[in-house]
Design an enzyme around this catalytic site. Structure first.
Site, PDB file in Angstrom:
ATOM      1  N   SER A  90       0.858  -1.192   0.000  1.00 47.21           N
ATOM      2  CA  SER A  90       0.000   0.000   0.000  1.00 47.21           C
ATOM      3  C   SER A  90       0.887   1.233   0.000  1.00 47.21           C
ATOM      4  CB  SER A  90      -0.864  -0.004   1.260  1.00 47.21           C
ATOM      5  OG  SER A  90      -1.467   1.247   1.440  1.00 47.21           O
ATOM      6  N   TYR A  95      -1.318  -1.161  10.551  1.00 54.89           N
ATOM      7  CA  TYR A  95      -1.502  -1.401   9.112  1.00 54.89           C
ATOM      8  C   TYR A  95      -0.320  -0.814   8.336  1.00 54.89           C
ATOM      9  CZ  TYR A  95      -3.599  -1.173   4.420  1.00 54.89           C
ATOM     10  OH  TYR A  95      -3.846  -1.308   3.075  1.00 54.89           O
TER      11      TYR A  95
HETATM   12  N1  LIG Z   1      -8.692  -0.649  -1.269  1.00 56.11           N
HETATM   13  C1  LIG Z   1      -7.707   0.203  -1.129  1.00 56.11           C
HETATM   14  O1  LIG Z   1      -7.869   1.440  -1.203  1.00 56.11           O
HETATM   15  C2  LIG Z   1      -6.309  -0.307  -0.890  1.00 56.11           C
HETATM   16  C3  LIG Z   1      -5.259   0.625  -0.883  1.00 56.11           C
HETATM   17  C4  LIG Z   1      -3.978   0.170  -0.655  1.00 56.11           C
HETATM   18  C5  LIG Z   1      -3.723  -1.173  -0.474  1.00 56.11           C
HETATM   19  N2  LIG Z   1      -4.749  -2.057  -0.482  1.00 56.11           N
HETATM   20  C6  LIG Z   1      -4.447  -3.476  -0.269  1.00 56.11           C
HETATM   21  O2  LIG Z   1      -5.065  -4.245  -1.272  1.00 56.11           O
HETATM   22  C7  LIG Z   1      -5.360  -5.543  -0.760  1.00 56.11           C
HETATM   23  C8  LIG Z   1      -6.810  -5.883  -1.053  1.00 56.11           C
HETATM   24  O3  LIG Z   1      -7.643  -4.947  -0.423  1.00 56.11           O
HETATM   25  P1  LIG Z   1      -9.163  -4.702  -0.868  1.00 56.11           P
HETATM   26  O4  LIG Z   1      -9.408  -3.270  -0.641  1.00 56.11           O
HETATM   27  O5  LIG Z   1      -9.405  -5.298  -2.192  1.00 56.11           O
HETATM   28  O6  LIG Z   1      -9.918  -5.531   0.271  1.00 56.11           O
HETATM   29  P2  LIG Z   1     -11.433  -6.098   0.297  1.00 56.11           P
HETATM   30  O7  LIG Z   1     -12.253  -5.522  -0.780  1.00 56.11           O
HETATM   31  O8  LIG Z   1     -11.881  -5.933   1.696  1.00 56.11           O
HETATM   32  O9  LIG Z   1     -11.243  -7.663  -0.015  1.00 56.11           O
HETATM   33  C9  LIG Z   1     -10.529  -8.449   0.880  1.00 56.11           C
HETATM   34  C10 LIG Z   1     -10.498  -9.879   0.378  1.00 56.11           C
HETATM   35  O10 LIG Z   1      -9.702 -10.647   1.269  1.00 56.11           O
HETATM   36  C11 LIG Z   1     -10.490 -11.700   1.851  1.00 56.11           C
HETATM   37  N3  LIG Z   1     -10.110 -11.778   3.248  1.00 56.11           N
HETATM   38  C12 LIG Z   1     -10.239 -10.826   4.190  1.00 56.11           C
HETATM   39  N4  LIG Z   1      -9.763 -11.268   5.359  1.00 56.11           N
HETATM   40  C13 LIG Z   1      -9.325 -12.535   5.156  1.00 56.11           C
HETATM   41  C14 LIG Z   1      -8.742 -13.515   5.983  1.00 56.11           C
HETATM   42  N5  LIG Z   1      -8.534 -13.293   7.281  1.00 56.11           N
HETATM   43  N6  LIG Z   1      -8.409 -14.698   5.445  1.00 56.11           N
HETATM   44  C15 LIG Z   1      -8.644 -14.951   4.138  1.00 56.11           C
HETATM   45  N7  LIG Z   1      -9.192 -14.060   3.299  1.00 56.11           N
HETATM   46  C16 LIG Z   1      -9.541 -12.866   3.807  1.00 56.11           C
HETATM   47  C17 LIG Z   1     -11.950 -11.282   1.644  1.00 56.11           C
HETATM   48  O11 LIG Z   1     -12.785 -12.419   1.465  1.00 56.11           O
HETATM   49  P3  LIG Z   1     -13.623 -13.125   2.622  1.00 56.11           P
HETATM   50  O12 LIG Z   1     -14.216 -12.018   3.434  1.00 56.11           O
HETATM   51  O13 LIG Z   1     -14.609 -13.950   1.879  1.00 56.11           O
HETATM   52  O14 LIG Z   1     -12.632 -13.934   3.364  1.00 56.11           O
HETATM   53  C18 LIG Z   1     -11.843 -10.533   0.315  1.00 56.11           C
HETATM   54  O15 LIG Z   1     -11.859 -11.450  -0.744  1.00 56.11           O
HETATM   55  C19 LIG Z   1      -5.021  -5.493   0.723  1.00 56.11           C
HETATM   56  O16 LIG Z   1      -3.760  -6.063   0.949  1.00 56.11           O
HETATM   57  C20 LIG Z   1      -4.989  -4.016   1.034  1.00 56.11           C
HETATM   58  O17 LIG Z   1      -4.156  -3.729   2.131  1.00 56.11           O
HETATM   59  C21 LIG Z   1      -6.054  -1.663  -0.686  1.00 56.11           C
END
Ligand SMILES: NC(=O)c1ccc[n+]([C@@H]2O[C@H](COP(=O)([O-])OP(=O)(O)OC[C@H]3O[C@@H](n4cnc5c(N)ncnc54)[C@H](OP(=O)(O)O)[C@@H]3O)[C@@H](O)[C@H]2O)c1
Length: 334
Positions: A199, A212
């Site tokens: 991130s 985080y």
């Molecule tokens: N969105 C942003 O703005 C942003 C910015 C910077 C970095 N990131 C990074 O991008 C990555 C993805 O983020 P996102 O925003 O796409 O998240 P998201 O929409 O909340 O999706 C998270 C995914 O991970 C799974 N998950 C969550 N906790 C889990 C666990 N304990 N074990 C196994 N699976 C789990 C969830 O599925 P289930 O709930 O079905 O398990 C879901 O498929 C992360 O590493 C985040 O730090 C995101």
């Protein structure tokens, strides 16, 4: 040493202060021009070489962690469109099956699902290792992540010790263990892609999201070290550092910071699909990237600001987010 340099400068310019200011202005302008030119070249390089990696040639399977929503689901779908079979790993079997069906229907590739909760720690990895055995895995996307539900002070987080251990397991243990399980066969075949979704929050200290931000900084250093260690062995380890992408994870933070009820994708806050496509296109072009051109522009601008200003900005945004969230919570209680 510093004194003698200063004396030499004084000898060259005499005591005319306008000459000093002109020189400082010239050095500063040259530095900024160099940084801007360097980053423009990086962005142009992306447009020329984007999408040049054939992921199928790296291996017939890709593994994506956290792949039933957001960025992970978008990566899984985009890799499937590029002809790669997909192993999906998340917590919910029903959601995994649904995404697997969607992918098989849309992209005519094979899928497998693994149910795992990465917050649990080391005990889950033997089963993951067994379920992945025998697959020719060319691409590993370490995407799963866990953030705070809203900005908060370290000591004010509810059940903080348990919560932070889960966060470290999801953000740090998962990327380390999955790389340890998948990379040996890649090294044997002398090719493979390890894509780590860190991130932009790991590039600068983000107060009120302390654990985080620290975990994401770990992912950045982990990726860069793995890249240095294994690039000569045919592995490309790419570190991807998004700014905001509109997903379930970012929504509460976006809503609180912007004080609006819903945030729709925009140029600087893209949808996961737009983001994952751009980030996958950048694979092989840059191994250290914000993943999407508008985020690279944000990264360049932030990188040029003095540290003190970034620190103040981050604290200001965090406090604003926390205040908005506390207001929302008290409105809900009324
Ligand atoms: N969105 C942003 O703005 C942003 C910015 C910077 C970095 N990131 C990074 O991008 C990555 C993805 O983020 P996102 O925003 O796409 O998240 P998201 O929409 O909340 O999706 C998270 C995914 O991970 C799974 N998950 C969550 N906790 C889990 C666990 N304990 N074990 C196994 N699976 C789990 C969830 O599925 P289930 O709930 O079905 O398990 C879901 O498929 C992360 O590493 C985040 O730090 C995101």
């Amino acid at each position: 040493m510093a004194c003698s340099v200063l004396n030499n400068v004084i000898n060259v310019f005499g005591k005319d202060s306008s000459a000093y200011f002109a020189m400082i202005g010239f050095v500063t302008a040259s530095y900024i021009a160099f940084k801007v030119a360097f980053n423009v070249i990086k962005i142009l390089k992306y447009f020329v070489f984007a999408g040049s990696t054939n992921f199928k040639k790296l291996g017939s399977w890709a593994v994506v962690t956290g792949s039933t929503d957001g960025i992970g689901k978008a990566y899984a779908k985009e890799l499937a469109e590029r002809g790669v079979n997909i192993v999906l790993i998340s917590r919910s079997e029903a959601k995994l099956q649904e995404v697997a069906n969607e992918i098989e229907k849309e992209s005519k590739v094979q899928t497998r699902i693994i149910v795992a909760d990465f917050s649990k720690g080391l005990e889950l990895y033997d089963s993951i290792r067994e379920q992945l055995a025998g697959l020719e895995i060319g691409t590993l996307v370490n995407n799963v992540g866990m953030n705070y539900p809203f900005h908060n002070y370290f000591l004010d987080v509810a059940d903080r010790e348990e919560y932070f251990m889960k966060m470290i397991n999801v953000n740090v243990t998962a990327v380390t263990m999955m790389t340890s399980i998948v990379m040996p066969a890649m090294v044997e075949r002398k090719k493979g892609a390890v894509i780590n979704i860190s991130s932009a929050g790991g590039l600068y200290p983000v107060p009120l999201l302390t654990v985080y931000s620290a975990c994401k900084a770990y992912e950045i250093f982990f990726s860069r070290c793995i890249q240095s260690e294994y690039e000569s062995k045919g592995i490309i380890c790419q570190c991807v550092m998004p700014y905001f992408v509109v997903t379930n994870m970012s929504m509460p933070l976006l809503v609180a910071t912007k004080k609006s009820k819903i945030v729709k994708p925009s140029l600087f806050e893209p949808s996961p699909t737009t983001y994952a496509k751009a980030a996958l296109d950048s694979f092989g072009v840059s191994d250290f990237t914000n993943g999407y051109w508008a985020h690279n522009v944000q990264g360049t601008a932030m990188g040029m600001l003095p540290e003190g200003i970034v620190k103040k900005m981050m604290m200001g945004m965090a406090e604003k987010g926390r205040k908005a969230n506390l207001e929302n919570m008290s409105k809900k209680k009324e």
